[in-house]
Design a protein around this motif. Structure first.
Motif, PDB file in Angstrom:
ATOM      1  N   ASP A 177       8.263  73.037 113.000  1.00  0.00           N
ATOM      2  CA  ASP A 177       8.260  73.942 114.145  1.00  0.00           C
ATOM      3  C   ASP A 177       9.187  73.417 115.245  1.00  0.00           C
ATOM      4  O   ASP A 177       9.493  72.226 115.309  1.00  0.00           O
ATOM      5  CB  ASP A 177       6.848  74.080 114.712  1.00  0.00           C
ATOM      6  CG  ASP A 177       5.841  74.574 113.692  1.00  0.00           C
ATOM      7  OD1 ASP A 177       6.270  75.217 112.715  1.00  0.00           O
ATOM      8  OD2 ASP A 177       4.633  74.300 113.860  1.00  0.00           O
ATOM      9  N   GLY A 179       9.687  73.936 119.609  1.00  0.00           N
ATOM     10  CA  GLY A 179       9.172  74.518 120.839  1.00  0.00           C
ATOM     11  C   GLY A 179      10.292  75.155 121.643  1.00  0.00           C
ATOM     12  O   GLY A 179      11.431  74.674 121.631  1.00  0.00           O
ATOM     13  N   ASN A 280       4.875  69.350 120.457  1.00  0.00           N
ATOM     14  CA  ASN A 280       5.086  69.849 119.102  1.00  0.00           C
ATOM     15  C   ASN A 280       4.600  68.816 118.089  1.00  0.00           C
ATOM     16  O   ASN A 280       4.307  69.138 116.951  1.00  0.00           O
ATOM     17  CB  ASN A 280       6.586  70.124 118.890  1.00  0.00           C
ATOM     18  CG  ASN A 280       6.893  70.854 117.607  1.00  0.00           C
ATOM     19  OD1 ASN A 280       6.139  71.734 117.192  1.00  0.00           O
ATOM     20  ND2 ASN A 280       7.995  70.487 116.954  1.00  0.00           N
ATOM     21  N   ILE A 295       3.460  68.906 113.288  1.00  0.00           N
ATOM     22  CA  ILE A 295       4.793  69.439 113.549  1.00  0.00           C
ATOM     23  C   ILE A 295       5.090  70.710 112.782  1.00  0.00           C
ATOM     24  O   ILE A 295       6.098  71.374 113.020  1.00  0.00           O
ATOM     25  CB  ILE A 295       5.865  68.360 113.239  1.00  0.00           C
ATOM     26  CG1 ILE A 295       7.193  68.711 113.909  1.00  0.00           C
ATOM     27  CG2 ILE A 295       6.014  68.168 111.732  1.00  0.00           C
ATOM     28  CD1 ILE A 295       8.217  67.614 113.844  1.00  0.00           C
ATOM     29  N   LEU A 300       1.337  74.772 119.260  1.00  0.00           N
ATOM     30  CA  LEU A 300       1.616  73.700 120.207  1.00  0.00           C
ATOM     31  C   LEU A 300       0.282  73.138 120.687  1.00  0.00           C
ATOM     32  O   LEU A 300      -0.754  73.802 120.605  1.00  0.00           O
ATOM     33  CB  LEU A 300       2.403  74.230 121.411  1.00  0.00           C
ATOM     34  CG  LEU A 300       3.790  74.811 121.129  1.00  0.00           C
ATOM     35  CD1 LEU A 300       4.349  75.474 122.387  1.00  0.00           C
ATOM     36  CD2 LEU A 300       4.744  73.741 120.611  1.00  0.00           C
ATOM     37  N   VAL A 366       5.964  78.542 120.479  1.00  0.00           N
ATOM     38  CA  VAL A 366       6.305  77.843 119.246  1.00  0.00           C
ATOM     39  C   VAL A 366       7.137  78.752 118.342  1.00  0.00           C
ATOM     40  O   VAL A 366       6.881  79.956 118.247  1.00  0.00           O
ATOM     41  CB  VAL A 366       5.037  77.356 118.508  1.00  0.00           C
ATOM     42  CG1 VAL A 366       4.174  78.519 118.054  1.00  0.00           C
ATOM     43  CG2 VAL A 366       5.401  76.454 117.328  1.00  0.00           C
TER      44      VAL A 366
END
Length: 389
Positions: A177, A179, A280, A295, A300, A366
């Protein structure tokens, strides 16, 4: 009578001439249709086999982080050659471009992996550009700078450039992911920062003015954490490494709180606080700030710290050291896809360890699985990875 024989003789001669002409033309036609003898075919030679394409890496390096950048380049080139890779493309960052333009060039060149080398800011610049372009080219993490925050959270080598490069070239691709932080706005000239130093808005980089969107891979924060990072001298960081932040942290330990209105997916509250962290990932330098952060879980994690005086900071430190998540009014954890923090005054903000100036409002969302990162194939992902909460 004799005249008749003359005409008969003439007729015979004419007939013979006609037959001779017709026969000659027949031979000409036969000669014309008779195929020419074939010339011997040239000796056929096999086409040389095309050389197979070798994979190629690009390195985006901050040259100010190394005493001998050419030696570093030679080491990377040597490892690539050992593995059968082509000579890597080499892009150096500048004060005006910390990695974005270089990453665009690397993507346009069609490389197989892009490796930032130069600290958390370089990692964020490269990762942000790959995310923005929705590229499938993986990010290969090489150790540089002080923090190496993303590499630590992915359990990648940070002490050996060679070991890290081997994983960057031969490891597995792991979707992670990213942010996205929206910040508002920059303070006006003369308005004080947290440490009471006046700020010149015209001196800030364009990305630090007004509303803007910034990707982060590790953590973003508002308040105490950003004050610490803003006040840690570069020379001290170069000489001491991470402990330089402890010196700055002691200086800001008793700084003023600010009133924050925090909104998450399912909560809405106002609190006087010293720091709001949005992660994150959950770890910094071995300290687990957010125990449930993953992650690649599509969420988040937010951490709100509200200590009062030395005793309050002691309770916060104990709470964080024991990795407990709930049950203390000075430390609260929140899991969400979106979080907004509105402050009652301008407060310093940091993104992946780099400060971006003072802001009154931040909003983080996210971007699930927005980036591919090369990881160690022999180290499995955490059991809770990729599972939606």
């Amino acid at each position: 009578m004799p005249e008749m024989w003359v005409w008969i003789l003439v007729a015979v001669v004419v007939l013979l001439l006609v037959v001779a002409v017709v026969a000659g033309r027949g031979r000409q036609r036969a000669d014309a249709t008779e195929p020419e003898p074939e010339s011997p075919a040239p000796e056929s030679r096999p086409e040389p086999a095309a050389e197979p394409r070798r994979p190629r890496a690009a390195v985006v390096v901050n040259p100010t982080k190394f005493d001998d950048v050419e030696q570093v380049r030679a080491e990377i080139t040597e490892v690539c050659a050992e593995l059968g890779w082509d000579e890597p493309l080499w892009f150096e960052t500048t004060e005006d471009d910390p990695g974005s333009g270089q990453t665009k060039e690397a993507m346009a060149a069609g490389v197989d992996v892009i490796c930032p080398l130069g600290g958390d800011g370089t990692v964020r610049a490269v990762g942000s550009e790959l995310t923005e372009a929705r590229s499938t080219i993986p990010l290969g993490l090489l150790p540089g700078g002080t923090g190496n925050l993303l590499a630590r959270n992915l359990d990648l080598p940070i002490a050996s450039l060679r070991d890290a490069l081997l994983i960057a070239l031969t490891g597995d691709d792991r979707p992670v992911d990213v942010g996205l932080l929206t910040v508002t706005p920059v303070p006006v000239d003369g308005e004080p920062e947290v440490d009471d130093a006046p700020i010149d808005a015209d001196a800030l980089a364009p990305q630090d003015r007004g509303p803007g969107k910034i990707h982060f891979l590790v953590m973003a924060g508002m308040g105490f954490d950003a004050d610490v990072m803003a006040d840690a001298p570069e020379k001290l960081k170069s000489a001491m490494g991470w402990p330089a932040y402890l010196v700055s942290g002691v200086k800001h330990l008793w700084g003023p709180q600010f009133k924050a209105h925090v909104t998450t997916d399912d909560e809405d509250f106002t609190r006087r606080t010293r720091s709001v962290l949005i992660g994150n990932v959950g770890r910094i330098q071995g300290l687990t700030l957010m125990p449930e952060a993953e992650i690649d879980d599509g969420h988040l994690d937010a951490l709100v710290l509200s200590p009062t005086g030395g005793v309050g900071w002691g309770a916060v430190a104990l709470r964080l050291a024991t990795a407990q998540r709930k049950g203390h009014h000075r430390v609260t954890h929140h899991t969400t896809r979106r979080v907004t923090v509105a402050a009652d005054r301008h407060v310093q903000v940091q993104v992946d360890g780099d400060t971006i100036g003072e802001r009154t409002r931040i909003e983080a969302t996210v971007l699930p699985s927005a980036l591919r990162v090369r990881v160690d194939p022999n180290r499995p992902a955490p059991s809770g990875a990729s599972a939606a909460r």
